[in-house]
Design an enzyme around this catalytic site. Structure first.
Site, PDB file in Angstrom:
ATOM      1  N   GLU A 117      28.428  40.461  36.550  1.00  0.00           N
ATOM      2  CA  GLU A 117      29.493  41.383  36.437  1.00  0.00           C
ATOM      3  C   GLU A 117      30.848  40.904  35.947  1.00  0.00           C
ATOM      4  O   GLU A 117      31.061  39.702  36.523  1.00  0.00           O
ATOM      5  CB  GLU A 117      29.767  42.270  37.537  1.00  0.00           C
ATOM      6  CG  GLU A 117      28.483  43.019  37.932  1.00  0.00           C
ATOM      7  CD  GLU A 117      28.221  43.864  39.035  1.00  0.00           C
ATOM      8  OE1 GLU A 117      29.616  44.142  39.602  1.00  0.00           O
ATOM      9  OE2 GLU A 117      27.418  44.578  39.550  1.00  0.00           O
ATOM     10  N   LYS A 119      34.649  40.533  36.844  1.00  0.00           N
ATOM     11  CA  LYS A 119      35.210  40.377  38.015  1.00  0.00           C
ATOM     12  C   LYS A 119      36.704  41.258  37.660  1.00  0.00           C
ATOM     13  O   LYS A 119      37.639  40.704  36.988  1.00  0.00           O
ATOM     14  CB  LYS A 119      35.766  39.255  38.751  1.00  0.00           C
ATOM     15  CG  LYS A 119      36.402  39.492  39.903  1.00  0.00           C
ATOM     16  CD  LYS A 119      36.246  38.292  40.883  1.00  0.00           C
ATOM     17  CE  LYS A 119      36.908  38.483  42.320  1.00  0.00           C
ATOM     18  NZ  LYS A 119      38.109  39.138  42.529  1.00  0.00           N
ATOM     19  N   LYS A 317      35.740  31.996  39.620  1.00  0.00           N
ATOM     20  CA  LYS A 317      37.162  32.495  39.367  1.00  0.00           C
ATOM     21  C   LYS A 317      37.367  31.390  37.909  1.00  0.00           C
ATOM     22  O   LYS A 317      37.230  30.272  38.148  1.00  0.00           O
ATOM     23  CB  LYS A 317      38.074  31.908  40.270  1.00  0.00           C
ATOM     24  CG  LYS A 317      37.854  33.024  41.783  1.00  0.00           C
ATOM     25  CD  LYS A 317      38.269  34.290  41.561  1.00  0.00           C
ATOM     26  CE  LYS A 317      39.258  34.965  42.073  1.00  0.00           C
ATOM     27  NZ  LYS A 317      40.316  34.750  42.924  1.00  0.00           N
ATOM     28  N   CYS A 411      80.237  25.003  37.266  1.00  0.00           N
ATOM     29  CA  CYS A 411      79.426  26.232  36.946  1.00  0.00           C
ATOM     30  C   CYS A 411      79.478  26.668  35.466  1.00  0.00           C
ATOM     31  O   CYS A 411      80.577  26.769  35.014  1.00  0.00           O
ATOM     32  CB  CYS A 411      79.782  27.371  37.870  1.00  0.00           C
ATOM     33  SG  CYS A 411      79.320  29.070  37.814  1.00  0.00           S
ATOM     34  N   CYS A 429      77.062  27.102  42.779  1.00  0.00           N
ATOM     35  CA  CYS A 429      78.411  27.216  42.668  1.00  0.00           C
ATOM     36  C   CYS A 429      79.095  27.689  43.822  1.00  0.00           C
ATOM     37  O   CYS A 429      78.566  28.755  44.375  1.00  0.00           O
ATOM     38  CB  CYS A 429      78.375  28.348  41.425  1.00  0.00           C
ATOM     39  SG  CYS A 429      80.267  28.897  41.411  1.00  0.00           S
TER      40      CYS A 429
HETATM   41  S1  IVH Z   1      31.452  43.182  44.691  1.00  0.00           S
HETATM   42  C1  IVH Z   1      29.997  43.211  48.997  1.00  0.00           C
HETATM   43  N1  IVH Z   1      31.765  43.233  42.194  1.00  0.00           N
HETATM   44  O1  IVH Z   1      36.682  41.366  43.946  1.00  0.00           O
HETATM   45  C2  IVH Z   1      30.998  42.571  47.771  1.00  0.00           C
HETATM   46  N2  IVH Z   1      33.844  43.091  43.350  1.00  0.00           N
HETATM   47  O2  IVH Z   1      37.361  39.066  45.603  1.00  0.00           O
HETATM   48  C3  IVH Z   1      31.984  43.771  46.971  1.00  0.00           C
HETATM   49  N3  IVH Z   1      35.971  42.964  42.386  1.00  0.00           N
HETATM   50  O3  IVH Z   1      37.134  43.436  46.729  1.00  0.00           O
HETATM   51  C4  IVH Z   1      32.606  43.296  45.945  1.00  0.00           C
HETATM   52  N4  IVH Z   1      35.087  43.335  40.327  1.00  0.00           N
HETATM   53  O4  IVH Z   1      37.815  44.418  44.670  1.00  0.00           O
HETATM   54  C5  IVH Z   1      32.506  43.233  43.197  1.00  0.00           C
HETATM   55  N5  IVH Z   1      31.968  43.416  39.605  1.00  0.00           N
HETATM   56  C6  IVH Z   1      32.387  43.493  41.159  1.00  0.00           C
HETATM   57  C7  IVH Z   1      34.111  43.087  41.102  1.00  0.00           C
HETATM   58  C8  IVH Z   1      34.581  43.124  42.340  1.00  0.00           C
HETATM   59  C9  IVH Z   1      36.266  43.020  40.946  1.00  0.00           C
HETATM   60  C10 IVH Z   1      36.974  42.780  43.496  1.00  0.00           C
HETATM   61  C11 IVH Z   1      36.598  43.726  44.546  1.00  0.00           C
HETATM   62  C12 IVH Z   1      36.528  42.674  45.709  1.00  0.00           C
HETATM   63  C13 IVH Z   1      37.219  41.779  45.451  1.00  0.00           C
HETATM   64  C14 IVH Z   1      36.554  40.444  46.079  1.00  0.00           C
END
Ligand code: IVH
Length: 673
Positions: A117, A119, A317, A411, A429
């Site tokens: 997915e 992020k 990341k 200055c 300054c």
């Molecule tokens: S799963 C139990 N899926 O990233 C796991 N989180 O760094 C629940 N986030 O707190 C999170 N996209 O706010 C998940 N596709 C995604 C996400 C996602 C963004 C955020 C979420 C989480 C944070 C963790």
């Protein structure tokens, strides 16, 4: 009044709601509208008209009720049914590989599917539905308890208020991310720049600011979006895979990201990560990585979770984005405290979705350490929230024409002496009458965290100073309409009037804001609160001795000395007298003076109150600096029990949390005034 009876109106209202919800879903969730904007508007107008004629047919789920008034329960604590976990991070492909290897080792060779997915770079929220109706939305908070933001979430058009489902689970919690598109972020900042308001650094901060609004109408104008990606809790239903959960969520009407993919191998998971790392700029919203989740729920259960994060998922990341560009010049600006800050003027480059033309170089030593010269080609980067920075020069691109940067000896604004104290990285300054310092000091005074004077942005301050309509902060309160109109010609009548009312309104800001606004060196917003709580007036603070100040835990010698020096300046004393004469609030509000008993304490209300309404009780608690929470825990300081109090009272007794009757609470809170 429309010429139809109650029964007909009811039927038509229900039909209209279904039609409007359907079109909302087509437009906001599926991005595939079936009607024109004007046809849609016509439906909404008709519904509004019917609801105006038959107000008792208005329900909370009506699409006309998305933008309401500030609710009583805004930001009240909400306990999540199950904890909202975070994710472990992989900062490199190697970390990712280690994760995938560990998972396949622990599942000893079983076949594993993953769901990949995007992020989303926004804010985690949890939504609660009861009998298919959206009843509550909360921020993540500390994972156990968040804050109620229901009213603000309702403004998100793609969030269903009522689910499209026949056998509704009685209660369930879904989790997702609220975010702002790149387009909306740019629009909001453009509007803020025009209104001289401070700009948001990135879409994430703008989304956070929007969810924190007290007035849902403001949130509504921000046009937030949401994607759901997890279940927190559900009754009466079970699933086999994460993919099934996403399918279920999509099916009942939630927006679920269409880029999500199920993959059958580690290689495919890598590919997904690398593809999106390359293509992320093309998305209409910001992402900061990829989330990989084991698909099978039974495998997830066996892998388990640590206290912080599930062991069946990882967030890959993206590395900080880097570009090269040219340093056209290095300019020096003078801040509120006289600090001289060198800034690189860059050939503009696009970096993580924004155009970068400046990057701070912090100070002289930093420039020397990195050996950055004017005319250099340099690597710049921006990681997450961070302000763009110059990483290093590309020495191979030098042709000898580059110039070394030399910190000015005087200055650049007033020509005054520049001093750099031993052991300090910052050159300053030292002329307190330096126009750059006065300018920055006045901008700070009017800024959001300080006196919050709307319309008093940098360019207005500049005009007022140039026209000599003001010389220092106290002059703001003696400005006359004619002064502004005559001396600042670009001000229209309306803007001048608004500015004067905003200045007038600022006289009532709490003491802590005023102390912060004065711009005493080293006194930030938090220290200002501590000082306000302890000394209760500007007079009290000015009279404080070095020892009294230095003894406060959060203060210490440096701040103590700075406060003493500030109040020993004649010019500062003069400015404060003029502020007092102008009628500024200079003492702590009554509540603050005596409320230490309830300040910062957490309360739970239970049972039926007879003298106060629940709302009044909550308001009283908040006015005294307390917080209202909905569940009793070890962290609860007081439970206020009305008549027929049940489970919560029992829990309070078990946990030995002090219990007050309604009368006792009223008596104690009266003493606190
Ligand atoms: S799963 C139990 N899926 O990233 C796991 N989180 O760094 C629940 N986030 O707190 C999170 N996209 O706010 C998940 N596709 C995604 C996400 C996602 C963004 C955020 C979420 C989480 C944070 C963790």
């Amino acid at each position: 009044m429309l010429n139809i009876n109650y029964r007909e109106a009811k039927a038509e209202i229900e039909q209209l709601r279904r039609t409007i919800d359907h079109h909302n879903h087509r437009y906001y969730t599926l991005d595939a509208p079936e009607v024109s904007d004007s046809e849609y508007d016509e439906l909404v107008r008709r519904l509004l008209k019917l609801e105006a004629d038959y107000p008792d047919l208005v329900t909370a789920e009506s699409p006309t009720q998305r933008v309401g008034a500030t609710p009583d329960n805004a930001f009240v604590s909400v306990r999540h049914r199950t904890r909202m976990l975070s994710l472990s991070n992989a900062f490199s492909l190697e970390d990712l590989e280690n994760f995938l290897k560990r998972v396949s080792r622990e599942l000893s060779g079983e076949k594993i599917e993953f769901v990949c997915e995007l992020k989303m770079d926004g804010l985690a929220v949890s939504l609660t539905y009861e009998k298919g109706r959206f009843v509550r939305g909360a921020t993540r908070g500390d994972g156990k308890t968040g804050e109620d933001i229901t009213a603000n979430l309702k403004t998100i058009r793609s969030l269903p208020l009522k689910l499209n489902i026949s056998d509704v689970p009685p209660v369930f919690e879904v989790r997702g991310e609220v975010f702002l598109s790149k387009d909306q972020f740019l629009r909001i900042n453009k509007e803020r720049a025009a209104a001289e308001k401070s700009l948001f650094a990135n879409p994430r901060n703008a989304a956070a600011g929007s969810l924190r609004q007290l007035d849902p109408k403001v949130t509504d104008r921000r046009r937030l979006q949401i994607y759901l990606f997890a279940l927190g809790y559900i009754e009466g239903r079970s699933f086999k895979t994460h993919g099934d959960i996403l399918e279920f969520l999509r099916g009942v009407g939630f927006p679920v990201n269409a880029k999500i993919r199920k993959v059958g191998s580690m290689d495919e998971a890598y590919r997904y990560c690398l593809d999106w790392q390359k293509q992320r700029d093309e998305l209409p919203y910001e992402i900061d990585g990829i989330v990989i989740k084991v698909n099978d729920l039974d495998q997830q259960r066996r892998l388990g979770a640590t206290a912080k994060a599930p062991r069946w998922s990882i967030a890959y990341k993206f590395p900080a984005e880097q570009r090269t560009t040219l340093v056209k010049d290095i300019v020096v600006s003078v801040g509120r405290t006289g600090a001289l800050t060198p800034t690189a003027v860059l050939e503009p480059v696009r970096l993580s979705g924004s155009l970068i033309s400046m990057a701070t170089l912090h100070n002289e030593d930093e420039i020397q350490r990195k050996d950055i010269r004017i005319g250099d080609t340099v690597i710049v980067q921006k990681a997450g929230d961070v302000i763009p920075e110059v990483v290093a020069p590309v020495a191979s691109k030098r042709d000898g024409s580059e110039k070394l940067f030399i910190m000015p000896k005087v200055c650049p604004v007033c020509g005054g002496k520049v001093e750099r104290l031993k052991g300090e990285a910052i050159a300053r300054c030292i002329n307190i009458a330096c126009p750059a310092q006065i300018f920055a000091g006045i901008v700070h005074f009017g800024s959001r965290g300080a006196m919050d004077i709307e319309g008093l942005g940098p360019s207005t301050v500049k005009s007022l100073l140039e026209a000599e309509a003001i010389k220092d902060i106290s002059d703001l309160y003696y400005l006359k309409f004619a002064d502004i109109k005559e001396k600042v010609p670009h001000f229209q009548d309306k803007a001048a009037g608004n500015l004067l009312s905003a200045i007038e309104a600022s006289k009532k800001r709490p003491l802590s804001r005023l102390i912060f606004a004065l711009g005493i060196r080293h006194v930030g917003a938090r220290t200002a609160e501590v000082l306000a709580d302890r000394f209760l007036s500007v007079k009290g603070l000015a009279a404080a001795s070095y020892d009294e100040l230095a003894d406060i835990m959060e203060v210490g010698p440096v701040i103590a000395q700075s406060v003493i020096s500030f109040f020993s300046e004649d010019n500062n004393q003069r400015i404060i007298s003029r502020l007092r004469l102008a009628g500024l609030e200079m003492t702590a509000k009554k509540e603050q003076r005596e409320a230490s008993k309830f300040n910062g304490k957490s309360f739970v209300l239970t049972g039926k109150l007879t003298t106060l309404t629940r709302h009044q009780a909550e308001e009283k608690i908040k006015a005294l600096g307390g917080r209202v929470s909905s569940t009793v825990s070890r962290n609860t300081d007081f439970v206020i029990a009305g008549e027929k109090a049940g489970g919560k009272l029992k829990k309070a007794k078990e946990l030995k949390v002090p219990v007050l009757s309604e009368d006792e609470f009223i008596r104690l809170s009266a003493q606190s005034r």
